[in-house]
Write a protein that holds these residues in place. Structure first.
Motif, mmCIF file in Angstrom:
data_model
loop_
_atom_site.group_PDB
_atom_site.id
_atom_site.type_symbol
_atom_site.label_atom_id
_atom_site.label_comp_id
_atom_site.label_asym_id
_atom_site.label_seq_id
_atom_site.Cartn_x
_atom_site.Cartn_y
_atom_site.Cartn_z
ATOM 1 N N HIS A 139 48.723 27.585 54.789
ATOM 2 C CA HIS A 139 47.285 27.773 54.617
ATOM 3 C C HIS A 139 47.049 28.860 53.570
ATOM 4 O O HIS A 139 47.930 29.690 53.298
ATOM 5 C CB HIS A 139 46.594 28.155 55.932
ATOM 6 C CG HIS A 139 47.052 29.467 56.504
ATOM 7 N ND1 HIS A 139 46.634 30.684 56.019
ATOM 8 C CD2 HIS A 139 47.903 29.741 57.531
ATOM 9 C CE1 HIS A 139 47.196 31.655 56.712
ATOM 10 N NE2 HIS A 139 47.977 31.110 57.638
ATOM 11 N N SER A 140 45.854 28.847 52.994
ATOM 12 C CA SER A 140 45.489 29.875 52.027
ATOM 13 C C SER A 140 45.339 31.213 52.738
ATOM 14 O O SER A 140 44.674 31.302 53.777
ATOM 15 C CB SER A 140 44.182 29.483 51.332
ATOM 16 O OG SER A 140 43.762 30.508 50.455
ATOM 17 N N HIS A 141 45.962 32.250 52.190
ATOM 18 C CA HIS A 141 45.910 33.571 52.814
ATOM 19 C C HIS A 141 44.712 34.378 52.317
ATOM 20 O O HIS A 141 43.969 34.945 53.102
ATOM 21 C CB HIS A 141 47.208 34.329 52.533
ATOM 22 C CG HIS A 141 47.220 35.738 53.028
ATOM 23 N ND1 HIS A 141 47.318 36.047 54.367
ATOM 24 C CD2 HIS A 141 47.122 36.926 52.370
ATOM 25 C CE1 HIS A 141 47.294 37.360 54.517
ATOM 26 N NE2 HIS A 141 47.172 37.922 53.325
ATOM 27 N N CYS A 142 44.519 34.414 50.996
ATOM 28 C CA CYS A 142 43.400 35.162 50.427
ATOM 29 C C CYS A 142 43.277 34.850 48.945
ATOM 30 O O CYS A 142 44.129 34.180 48.363
ATOM 31 C CB CYS A 142 43.579 36.675 50.620
ATOM 32 S SG CYS A 142 44.951 37.369 49.671
ATOM 33 N N GLU A 143 42.210 35.329 48.348
ATOM 34 C CA GLU A 143 42.030 35.265 46.899
ATOM 35 C C GLU A 143 41.697 36.670 46.402
ATOM 36 O O GLU A 143 40.843 37.345 46.972
ATOM 37 C CB GLU A 143 40.920 34.281 46.525
ATOM 38 C CG GLU A 143 40.804 34.044 45.030
ATOM 39 C CD GLU A 143 39.846 32.915 44.678
ATOM 40 O OE1 GLU A 143 39.049 33.088 43.728
ATOM 41 O OE2 GLU A 143 39.895 31.872 45.364
ATOM 42 N N ILE A 144 42.394 37.104 45.371
ATOM 43 C CA ILE A 144 42.254 38.462 44.849
ATOM 44 C C ILE A 144 41.610 38.409 43.465
ATOM 45 O O ILE A 144 42.086 37.693 42.582
ATOM 46 C CB ILE A 144 43.621 39.157 44.723
ATOM 47 C CG1 ILE A 144 44.362 39.125 46.064
ATOM 48 C CG2 ILE A 144 43.463 40.586 44.225
ATOM 49 C CD1 ILE A 144 45.808 39.541 45.952
ATOM 50 N N ASP A 145 40.534 39.153 43.288
ATOM 51 C CA ASP A 145 39.936 39.316 41.961
ATOM 52 C C ASP A 145 40.577 40.538 41.318
ATOM 53 O O ASP A 145 40.149 41.669 41.521
ATOM 54 C CB ASP A 145 38.421 39.493 42.070
ATOM 55 C CG ASP A 145 37.725 38.216 42.503
ATOM 56 O OD1 ASP A 145 38.187 37.137 42.100
ATOM 57 O OD2 ASP A 145 36.741 38.297 43.255
ATOM 58 N N ALA A 146 41.620 40.310 40.527
ATOM 59 C CA ALA A 146 42.429 41.413 40.018
ATOM 60 C C ALA A 146 41.998 41.895 38.633
ATOM 61 O O ALA A 146 42.059 43.088 38.344
ATOM 62 C CB ALA A 146 43.901 41.003 39.979
ATOM 63 N N HIS A 147 41.564 40.959 37.759
ATOM 64 C CA HIS A 147 41.249 41.322 36.370
ATOM 65 C C HIS A 147 40.044 40.525 35.881
ATOM 66 O O HIS A 147 39.702 39.487 36.441
ATOM 67 C CB HIS A 147 42.449 41.027 35.451
ATOM 68 C CG HIS A 147 43.722 41.695 35.865
ATOM 69 N ND1 HIS A 147 44.093 42.945 35.437
ATOM 70 C CD2 HIS A 147 44.722 41.267 36.677
ATOM 71 C CE1 HIS A 147 45.260 43.266 35.959
ATOM 72 N NE2 HIS A 147 45.666 42.265 36.722
ATOM 73 N N ARG A 148 39.448 41.008 34.816
ATOM 74 C CA ARG A 148 38.341 40.283 34.199
ATOM 75 C C ARG A 148 38.847 39.158 33.297
ATOM 76 O O ARG A 148 38.175 38.143 33.136
ATOM 77 C CB ARG A 148 37.481 41.244 33.389
ATOM 78 C CG ARG A 148 36.772 42.311 34.239
ATOM 79 C CD ARG A 148 35.961 43.250 33.371
ATOM 80 N NE ARG A 148 35.296 44.288 34.161
ATOM 81 C CZ ARG A 148 34.581 45.269 33.645
ATOM 82 N NH1 ARG A 148 34.440 45.359 32.320
ATOM 83 N NH2 ARG A 148 34.023 46.171 34.434
ATOM 84 N N SER A 149 40.021 39.350 32.692
ATOM 85 C CA SER A 149 40.597 38.334 31.808
ATOM 86 C C SER A 149 41.582 37.466 32.578
ATOM 87 O O SER A 149 42.104 37.890 33.623
ATOM 88 C CB SER A 149 41.313 39.006 30.627
ATOM 89 O OG SER A 149 40.424 39.818 29.892
#
Length: 372
Positions: free
Chosen positions: A170-180
């Protein structure tokens, strides 16, 4: 890691899960080397390969052809036995395979727009899901049974990461790490930490997978944009001591994660530090890194791993103890060379580098003919 440049003699390079061996794919075939000795252990000269992945020190390989010969289709995954020199099983797909990863329980196959999860023993398909277009095959994988995660780009317009639990499916999480958009991803071997770099290449971020949306460490590689080729964590049961990166500038960058964790703990223990959010604290952490300039030719793609990190404690005449961290860093360059550097960092944060070994991968000859 598959190579995107048709001019490079090496088409792919990969270390096994404990970094004890590594493999390269060329237009002639593939080769397997012992990381400690540099010995060529196995070679197969049957055509061009774009992906060669090992399962620890076993005889099992997952190989994918580069499509330069009709029999070596980039849409066909072959599970290959190095002892018998024969294929055990083949899996065929509708589009090209861009990445393959293995643990003792799972086989992961990544296409340009889809991911497949298999049980490695039975090859029964366990899950499949759509992913954003991923032509470069960018992904990261942690082979630990307790923290077996797959990380993939979650967007083509920004640097977000999808983290998927491969054991629990299953999907664990989504991380918004960078703008590019992302350029490099790596998971620590225990699955506890993930590091990312964007196409801008100026900032590298590290997240705890269990708290991925809450906490991060940020490191500044430099002010000028540069392509980050690879990231690698040092081996550790907990927080890796260091993180290393190679870039298109030809430099090797080492960031001290253990040092940063101690500093953050000290800050959180005082009133001011507890009031400052981590996003601001990250600005204080940008300079705890060491650079080896011109380690590899600028613009030549490279693949780096930290094979070991040891602490050496010495006692001076005054009976005071001092410790030095020593790291063994191995680099494969896609123009055909293997390099091994030693890095020592003392208590006062002074670093010294040494080139321990360098040899040509393309001209290496085995002790005895194995399967050429």
């Amino acid at each position: 890691m598959a190579n995107q440049s048709s001019a490079s003699p090496i088409l792919c390079a990969s270390f096994n899960q404990d970094n004890s061996c590594f493999a390269i794919g060329t237009r002639d075939g593939f080769k397997i080397f012992d990381s400690s000795t540099g010995k060529l252990c196995y070679e197969k000269a049957i055509g061009a390969f774009s992906l060669v992945e090992m399962l620890f020190n076993s005889s099992l390989l997952a190989i994918v052809g580069a499509g330069e010969q009709p029999s070596l289709s980039p849409r066909r995954l072959c599970l290959f036995n190095t002892v018998t020199g024969a294929a055990l099983r083949e899996l065929n797909f509708l589009t090209s395979i861009v990445a393959v990863r293995m643990s003792r329980k799972r086989l992961v196959v990544i296409l340009q727009d889809k991911a497949y999860i298999y049980d490695l023993n039975s090859l029964a398909i366990l899950d499949t899901f759509d992913i954003v277009p991923n032509i470069k095959g960018l992904c990261a994988f942690s082979p630990s049974l307790d923290g077996c995660y797959l990380a993939l780009p979650a967007s083509t317009t920004k640097g977000s990461v999808l983290v998927y639990n491969v054991m629990e499916l299953h999907s664990h999480c989504e991380i918004d790490a960078h703008r590019s958009p992302l350029a490099a991803i790596v998971l620590s071997s225990n699955g506890m930490y993930i590091a990312t770099a964007s196409e801008q290449g100026t900032i590298i971020r590290v997240h705890m997978v269990s708290q991925a949306t809450k906490q991060s460490y940020s490191f500044r590689r430099g002010m000028s944009p540069s392509t980050i080729y690879t990231l690698s964590f040092g081996p550790s049961m907990h927080l890796p001591d260091i993180l290393v990166a190679t870039s298109s500038s030809g430099s090797v960058h080492v960031f001290r994660l253990g040092f940063i964790l101690n500093q953050r703990s000290l800050r959180s223990s005082n009133l001011l530090g507890s009031l400052i959010p981590d996003s601001i604290n990250d600005a204080f952490e940008a300079d705890h890194h060491h650079v080896l300039h011109n380690a590899v030719p600028a613009g030549v793609k490279s693949y780096v791993v930290i094979r070991s990190v040891d602490k050496v404690v010495s006692t001076s005449i005054t009976q005071s103890q001092a410790s030095t961290s020593r790291a063994c860093i191995s680099i494969i360059t896609y123009n055909g060379y293997f390099q091994e550097y030693s890095l020592s960092i003392n208590d006062t944060n002074e670093a010294s580098w040494g080139l321990e070994r360098e040899f040509n991968l393309l001209t290496a000859i085995p002790d005895k003919l194995t399967d050429a």
